[in-house]
Design a protein around this motif. Sequence first.
Motif, PDB file in Angstrom:
ATOM      1  N   ASN B 621       0.821  -1.205   0.000  1.00 13.37           N
ATOM      2  CA  ASN B 621       0.000   0.000   0.000  1.00 13.37           C
ATOM      3  C   ASN B 621       0.857   1.258   0.000  1.00 13.37           C
ATOM      4  OD1 ASN B 621       1.126  -0.102   2.418  1.00 13.37           O
ATOM      5  ND2 ASN B 621      -0.770  -0.357   3.571  1.00 13.37           N
ATOM      6  N   GLY B 622       2.155   1.110   0.029  1.00 10.55           N
ATOM      7  CA  GLY B 622       3.015   2.281  -0.111  1.00 10.55           C
ATOM      8  C   GLY B 622       3.313   2.980   1.189  1.00 10.55           C
ATOM      9  N   PHE B 623       2.683   2.542   2.296  1.00  7.60           N
ATOM     10  CA  PHE B 623       2.969   3.199   3.571  1.00  7.60           C
ATOM     11  C   PHE B 623       4.199   2.561   4.198  1.00  7.60           C
ATOM     12  CE2 PHE B 623      -1.612   4.159   3.303  1.00  7.60           C
ATOM     13  CZ  PHE B 623      -1.467   5.526   3.285  1.00  7.60           C
ATOM     14  N   ALA B 624       5.240   3.373   4.371  1.00 10.70           N
ATOM     15  CA  ALA B 624       6.499   2.834   4.883  1.00 10.70           C
ATOM     16  C   ALA B 624       6.250   2.066   6.178  1.00 10.70           C
ATOM     17  CB  ALA B 624       7.491   3.955   5.127  1.00 10.70           C
ATOM     18  N   ARG B 625       5.311   2.588   6.974  1.00  8.91           N
ATOM     19  CA  ARG B 625       5.153   1.970   8.301  1.00  8.91           C
ATOM     20  C   ARG B 625       4.611   0.560   8.182  1.00  8.91           C
ATOM     21  NH1 ARG B 625       1.788   4.592  11.949  1.00  8.91           N
ATOM     22  NH2 ARG B 625       0.516   5.403  10.240  1.00  8.91           N
ATOM     23  N   SER B 626       3.696   0.351   7.206  1.00 12.40           N
ATOM     24  CA  SER B 626       3.159  -1.023   7.142  1.00 12.40           C
ATOM     25  C   SER B 626       4.243  -1.970   6.637  1.00 12.40           C
ATOM     26  CB  SER B 626       1.947  -1.071   6.227  1.00 12.40           C
ATOM     27  OG  SER B 626       2.311  -0.565   4.969  1.00 12.40           O
TER      28      SER B 626
ATOM     29  N   ILE C  99      -3.803   4.091   9.036  1.00 13.78           N
ATOM     30  CA  ILE C  99      -3.728   2.818   8.285  1.00 13.78           C
ATOM     31  C   ILE C  99      -4.503   1.761   9.048  1.00 13.78           C
ATOM     32  CG2 ILE C  99      -2.188   1.115   7.316  1.00 13.78           C
ATOM     33  CD1 ILE C  99       0.031   3.198   7.518  1.00 13.78           C
ATOM     34  N   GLN C 102      -3.023  -1.141  11.456  1.00 15.27           N
ATOM     35  CA  GLN C 102      -1.593  -0.931  11.668  1.00 15.27           C
ATOM     36  C   GLN C 102      -1.251  -1.024  13.147  1.00 15.27           C
ATOM     37  OE1 GLN C 102       0.950  -0.499   9.766  1.00 15.27           O
ATOM     38  NE2 GLN C 102       2.489   0.497  11.040  1.00 15.27           N
TER      39      GLN C 102
ATOM     40  N   SER D  95       3.700   8.300   0.458  1.00 13.20           N
ATOM     41  CA  SER D  95       3.150   6.942   0.278  1.00 13.20           C
ATOM     42  C   SER D  95       3.107   6.590  -1.204  1.00 13.20           C
ATOM     43  CB  SER D  95       1.751   6.878   0.865  1.00 13.20           C
ATOM     44  OG  SER D  95       0.917   7.654   0.048  1.00 13.20           O
ATOM     45  N   LEU D  96       4.095   7.066  -1.944  1.00 14.90           N
ATOM     46  CA  LEU D  96       4.108   6.762  -3.389  1.00 14.90           C
ATOM     47  C   LEU D  96       4.824   5.453  -3.661  1.00 14.90           C
ATOM     48  CD1 LEU D  96       5.015  10.356  -4.504  1.00 14.90           C
ATOM     49  CD2 LEU D  96       2.776   9.281  -4.434  1.00 14.90           C
ATOM     50  N   MET D  97       5.284   4.797  -2.611  1.00 26.16           N
ATOM     51  CA  MET D  97       6.129   3.616  -2.785  1.00 26.16           C
ATOM     52  C   MET D  97       5.265   2.382  -3.066  1.00 26.16           C
ATOM     53  SD  MET D  97       9.401   2.904  -0.477  1.00 26.16           S
ATOM     54  CE  MET D  97       8.531   2.100   0.840  1.00 26.16           C
ATOM     55  N   LYS D  98       4.491   2.485  -4.155  1.00 25.49           N
ATOM     56  CA  LYS D  98       3.676   1.291  -4.496  1.00 25.49           C
ATOM     57  C   LYS D  98       3.498   1.236  -5.995  1.00 25.49           C
ATOM     58  CE  LYS D  98      -0.384   4.041  -3.538  1.00 25.49           C
ATOM     59  NZ  LYS D  98      -1.381   4.288  -2.525  1.00 25.49           N
TER      60      LYS D  98
END
Lengths: 523, 648, 279, 99
Positions: B621-626, C99, C102, D95-98
Motif C-alpha cells: 500500500n506504499g505506507f512505509a510503516r506497514s 492505516i 496498523q 506513500s508513493l512507494m507502491k
Amino acid sequence: MSFPLLTATAVLPAIGAIATAAVPAAQRTAAKWLALLVSLATLALAITILVRFDPDGGRYQLTESHSWIADFGVRYELGVDGIAVALIALTALLMPFIILAGWHDADPLETGSRRWRPTQGFFALILAVEAMVIISFEATDVFLFYIFFEAMLIPMYFLIGGFGDRAHEHGEEAASTQRSYAAVKFLLYNLIGGLIMLAAVIGLYVVAGNFSLQEIAQARANGSLHMATSTERWLFLGFFFAFAVKAPLWPLHTWLPNAMQESTAPVAVLITAVVDKVGTFAMLRFCLQLFPEASKWATPVILVLALISIVYGALLAVGQRDIKRLVAYASISHFGFIILGIFAMTSQGQSGATLYMVNHGISTAALMLVAGFLISRRGSRLIADYGGVQKVAPVLAGTFLIGGLATLSLPGLAPFVSEFLVLVGTFTRYPAVGIIATFGIVLAALYTLVLYQRTMTGPVKQEVSAMPDLRVRELVVVAPLIVLLIFLGVYPKPVTDIVNPAVKSTLSDVHKKDPKPSVEAAK
Amino acid sequence: MENLIALLVAAPLLGAAVLLCGGRRLDAVGHWIGTVLAFVSFAFGVILFADLLGKDAEHRTLMQHLFSWVPVEGFQADVTFRLDQLSMTFVLLITGVGSLIHLYSVGYMEHDERRRRFFGYLNLFLAAMLLLVVADNYLLLYVGWEGVGLASYLLIGFWQHKPSAATAAKKAFLVNRVGDMGLSIAIMLMFTTFGTFAFGPVLDGVGDTSEGKLTAIGLMLLLAACGKSAQVPLQSWLGDAMEGPTPVSALIHAATMVTAGVYLIVRSGAIFNAAPDAQLAVTVVGAVTLLFGAIVGCAKDDIKKALAGSTMSQIGYMILAAGLGPIGYVFAIMHLVTHGFFKAGLFLGAGSVMHGMNDEVDMRKYGGLRKYMPVTFITFGLGYLAIIGFPGLSGFFSKDKIIEAAFAKGGTEGWILGGAALLGAAITAFYMTRVMLMTFFGEERWRNQPTRSPEAPSAEPVAEHHGEHAEPHPHESPKVMTIPMILLAVGSVFGGAFFSIGDRFLHWLEPVTGHSEGDSPVSAATVTGATMVCLIIGVGIAYAMYGRRPVPAVAPRGSLLTRAARRDLLQDDFNHVVLVRGGEHLTRSLVYVDHTLVDGVVNGTAASVGGLSGRMRRLQNGFARSYAVSMFGGAAVLVAATLLMRAV
Amino acid sequence: MTAQLAAYSTSTGEAFQFWVLGTVAVIGALATVFMKKAVHSALSLAGTMIILAVFYLANGAYFLGIVQVVVYTGAIMMLFLFVVMLVGVTAADSLKETIKGQRWLALLCGLGFGILLLGGIGNASLNDFNGLGQANGNGNVEGLAALIFTKYVFAFEITGALLITAAVGAMVLTHRERTERAKTQRELSEQRVREGKYVPPLPAPGVYARHNAVDIAGLLPDGTPSDLTVSKTLRDRGQIRDVSSEALNDLRALEQRSEERLERTEIEPATFKREEASQ
Amino acid sequence: MNPVNYLYLSALLFTIGATGVLIRRNAIVVFMCIELMLNACNLAFVTFSRMHGNLDGQVIAFFTMVVAAAEVVVGLAIIVSLFRSRHSASVDDASLMKL
C-alpha cells in the motif's frame, strides 16, 4: 603454469563485448568491425586449442584449476575433451558469420519507427553469449558450468526481445509485443529448467561434497562415492530437465519456435546452432558421467521422447506457414536425433550425436542465414508471400537449396554422416527405434522440398520480381559454410578423430559396450 | 590403372563444379565443357575396359582405396572403388549413352538461357551414377544412390517456373526417399548382422547368418530398388518425371538411373540367393510392374508418358529376371544394356519429334511425320523394332532370354511368371506399334490447327525460337541431335546379337553374378515361337485399331480400363487421397495441438501465476510503516525460529 | 576503586540504582512513544539516554558513559530539538491511526517480539560473569583506544569516512540553491508601489499593542489586529495569539488599579464606552 | 542482582522503540524511537562486554553511536527538506512507494 589458453578463449570475447559496448554511439561501423575482429581472434584461439589438443592424450587437456569459493569446494576448473573441443571450434567458427550476417540488423530503423536500436549493444551481446557458451563448454566444475549455463540467458533475452526482425506483417507494435512474449517465454522456460538444475546441483554437493566433475566421476567409477539409487535418479532428473529444456526436447520445445520466429536470423542461428548445443553437450558430459546408472534407467523414456521430437518436429515443420518457424521445428526434429544418439549409448550413436551437433550447427546456420537474407529482402516471413525467387535470384535460391539439402541430410553433405551414424548406433541396440527414426528422413525431405518449391519455384510473384541476388557480404557469409558442409560430408575424419576417444571414455563411464554383430556373436 | 576409377568419377564431378560455380561467364562454352568431360569419362571407361579384357576372367576386379571416410569405433566406412565386370558394364553404358545424350542436348537446349546449368546437372548426374556403380560398400553406394536422386530432382524440375515441373520433381524425390529409407535400413541390418557393409564381407558372409535376417535385408533392398526403378508400388513418380527436358528422360528415366534398382539386386545377388522369399517378392514385383507399365503405356496419348510406361514395364522385365536368381542375373543386365540403347534412342526420337512440332506431346496431334523427319523416323523405327523384340534386333535376344528364364524357374511360379512375361511382350508390341502408327503414319492431324499444348514449357527453346504460329511445320533436327540418335539406333540393332552370339555377355559377367542353367519345362525354341506369336498378335491388334482406322484428334472416352490406365491405374488418386490429404490433416491438427495443448498448458500456468501476483500486490500500500510492520514481524518470526532451533 | 565496582558481580547499591533508574528509563521510553508533542518526546528520550549513560558507567564503560552524555544528550538530542523547533514546537500530531489495523499489528508484533526476546534471554545461560577487572586494568579509555586503533582501526577509518559523508550529505540535502538574485530594497519598494499594497512599510509588531510579544498581532488604529505584524514563520505555523479580548481585559484591570490609586469616582460605563467608541 | 537484568531492560527498551517506530506518524518521533532502539542495543553491548570481560562490546557500542550520529544527521536533513517541500513531517504523506 603454461598460458591459460581456455581462459583466454573465453575471456577474449567477454572483453570484446565490453569494448564494443563502450564504442561511442556515433561510430556504429567501428563497433561492428571491432566485434568482427574479436570474433575472428577468438576463432584463432579456438583453432590453437584444436591444434594443441591431442586426441590420444589424457581425457581432459589444457586443464586449469584454481580455488574459487573454497568454503563450498567450488573451483575454477577448466578442461576440454574431444567433444568440447569440437563444439568450441564450432562456436568460434560460427560467430564471425553470425556477426557478419547481422551486420545491418541492428542499424537504427528507418524514419517512422520509434524503436531505438543500439547497434553496439547488439554486437556486444552476441560476443557476451559467445564468451559464456565457450566457458560452459570448458567448465569441468559443475557449479562453474551452472553459473554460465544460466547467465547465458540474460544476453539471449535481450537479443531476442530487443532486436527482432524488421520484417513483420502486423507492423511495428504487434512485432514488439510478440517479441517480448517470445523473449519472456524463452527466459521463463530456461529459468525454470535452471532452477530445478540448481536444486540438483546443491543436492549433488550435499552428496558428493564438491563440485569437481572429474573427482566425482572418478569417485563414482572407483566406487568410493556411493549414491542411493533414488538420490541418483532425482539428481539426474534435475540435471536432465534443464538440459532437455535447453536442447529442446519434446514437450519442452515450444519456446524455440517463438524465439526463432521473432528474433533476427543471426540470433536465431545463435540460439539453435550454439546455445542449444550446450544442452545436448551437457547431457553427454554431466548426465552420463555423473549419473551413469540413472542415465541407463531413464534411457527408455528419453528415447521415446526423442522419437516423438523427431517425428513430431518434422510433421509440424511441414505444417508451418512461417519460414523461420519451419526451420525451428526442423531443428527440434534434429535435436531429437542428437538426443537419440546420445542415449543409444553406442559409440556410433554418440560419435554421431557429437558430429551431428557440429553439422547441425553449420547446416542450420547456412539455411537460416540465407532465409534471413531472403526475408530481409521481401519483408515477410510467410512462405505464401514468395514464389519464383529462383528465377530472380538464382544464387540465393541455390544456396538456399544447398542449405535445405543439408537439412534433409543428403549424402555427400555433412549432416548425412552424423545422421546415419546416429541411426546405425540406435539401430544396433534398439532396432524398432532406429526404424521409426528413419521415417524422419522422409519427412525431412518433405518439409524441405515443400519449402523450396513454394518459395523458390513456380511463376515469379509480383513482389519478388525486383529482388536483388546475394550481395558480396552475404556470399562471404554463406559460401564458407557451404564449403564446410561439403568438406565435412566427404571427409569427416578430422572431427571424428577428435571425438572418438572422448566418446569411448564416456561409454566406459556408463559401462556400456557396443553390441557385437550377430555373425561374430554366433561364432 | 586403378587410379583411373577415381578420375572416371572425378571428370564429370569437376564439370559439375565448374559449370555450377562458374557463373554467367561460362554461358558461352559451358555446354561444350560438360560434353567434353562426359566423353573424357567415357574414354577412361574404355581404357579401363581394355585393361580388364587384358586380364583373365577371374582377376577382372580393380580395387582402389581412396581414404577412410567415416572412421568410428566399430564402424568403418571407406571410400573404396570396385570395378569388376558388372560395374564395368554399367560404366560403359552410363558414360557412353551419357556422352551421346550430352551431345544431343547441345542442340536440344540450344536456346535455353540456363543451358550451362543444365549441363552442370547432367555432369552431376553422371558423377553420382558412376559413383553408384563403382562403390565398394553399400554406404558409398547410398551416396551415389541419393546423388542420382538429387540430379534427377534438379533435372525434372529444370523448368522450375512450371509448377507442374516443380511438383513432379518434388514427388520424384519424395518417392525415392521412401526407397532410400529401405536402403538405409538394409544397411543398418547389414551392420548389425555382419558388422560391416562392404560388398566383400557381406556377400561372402551370407553363409554365416540366418535366412530370416537375409530375407529382411533382401526385402529392404527390394524396397529401395522399387523406389529408384519405379516399380510397383513406388512407380508413381516416373510418369510425372517426364516434365523434365527430353534428354533427361532419355538418360536418367530410361537408360541409366532407373536401372539402378536392377544393379542393386544383381549386386546383392548372394543375399537374394540365400533368401528365396525375398527373391519371390522380387519376381512378383517385377511381373506386376511389367504388366502395369505396359497397360499404362497403352492408354497414354502423351508420347513421353507412353514411353515412360514402357520403360516401367521393361524394367519390370529386368527385375523379374533379377528375381529369378543366377538363371536371370546375366539376362537382366543384358536386357538392361540393350534397353539402355533402344529406349534412349526412342526418347531422343520423341524429343526430336517434339522439337519439330513446337513441343506438342499429344500423339493425337501428330501423324504422317515420316516424310518430314526421315532420320528420326528411321532411328525411332529401329528402336521400335528392337523393343518389341523383332527377331535379330537386340530386344529380341535379351527379352527372349528373360522369358525363357522365367519359365525355367519351374513349378507354377514358373508358368505364372513366364505367362506374365509373354503377355507383357504382346502388350509391348501393341502399344509401341500404337505409338509408331500415331506418330509417323496416318493422315497429318496437325494440319490447320494451332498446336500448342497449354502446359508446354514457355522456356522450351524451340518454342521461343519458332514463336506462336498457327501451324507447326515439322522439320528434321540438326546433325548434333541426329548423330546420337543414329549411333543409339546402331546399338539397338546390333547390341543384342553382339552380346548373345557365343554368349559373350554371359562369359563376361558370369564371374561376378554366377550363372546356372535352369531346366526349363519348355524348350527355348517353343518360348521363342510363343514370343513371336504374341508379337504378331500385339502388332496386329494395334494395326487394326490405329493403322486402318483414322485416329480421332481428341481421345474417345474409352473403356473403364482405358480411363483407369490414363490415370496410371488410379495410383496417384490413391496417393492423393490417402497420403497427401491425410498428411495435410495430420499436420494441421498437430499444429493446432502444439499451439493449444502443449503450449496452452504453459501459458495457462503463466496466467494463473499472474493473477495470484495481482492479488498479492494489494499488500503493497506504499505506507512505509506497514512495510516496517512486516519487517518487524519477520524479525519476530526469525527470533522465534532461532529459539526453536536452539530448543530442539 | 571503580574498577573493582565493575569487577565483582553487583553491589546492592547498583541493584537499587538499577531498579529505580530502570523504571524511570522505561517510563521515559514509553513517554517518548506516546507523548503527543514532539518536544515532550524529545525531552523524555533525553532523560532515558542520561539514565542509560549512568548504566554504562555502572557497567564499567566509563568512556561510553561520558560519550553518551556528550554526544547523545548533548549533540544529537539538541539536533532533534532544533529540528522540532524548526518544524513546530506546539505542532501536536494526533495519535489517531490512519492505516487500518496498523496499530494492532504493531502492538501484536511488539508484544510477541518482546516476549520472545525476554524469553530468549531468560533461557540463555548467562551466569558466569567475569567482570572487566583486567580489561579495564590500565584504564578503560586506554583499553578502548588500544582496540580501536589496532583491531578495529579499519572500521574506525570507515566510520570516519561515513561521518564526513553524512555531514556533506546533510549539507547537500538542506542547502537550497538560490535561483535568482536577491531583490534590493529599491526593487522591493517599487514592486509594492506597483502592486498598490502596503505602500507604507508594514506595521511593526506590537506598535499599537498594549504589550510586546512577537506572537501577538498588533492592533491597527481601528483596533483590529493585523497579522502582518507577526513574523512569517509564526503565521505559517498558525501560532498567533489573538489579542483583542485579552487586551480589553487588561485595559479594564489597569483602569481599576489607577482609580484605586487616585481615589477617583468611577467613571460610568457609558462614558467609558463612549470614550472607547470615540477612540 | 544479576546483571542479566540489564539485558532485559535493553530488550524492553528495544521493543518499545520498535513499536514506537511502527505507530508514530511524525517522522521526528519515529527517528527518536530509532535512537531509542540503538541505545537499547548499546546497553546490551556494554552488558555483554562486562559479561565476557573484554572491551570489544564497548567498541561496537562506540561505533554504533558514531553510525547513529551520522544517521541522525542525514535523517534529520531529509526530514527538514521533506517539511520544506510539503509542510508536514508525516511519514504517511510519502506513500508513493507502491505499484
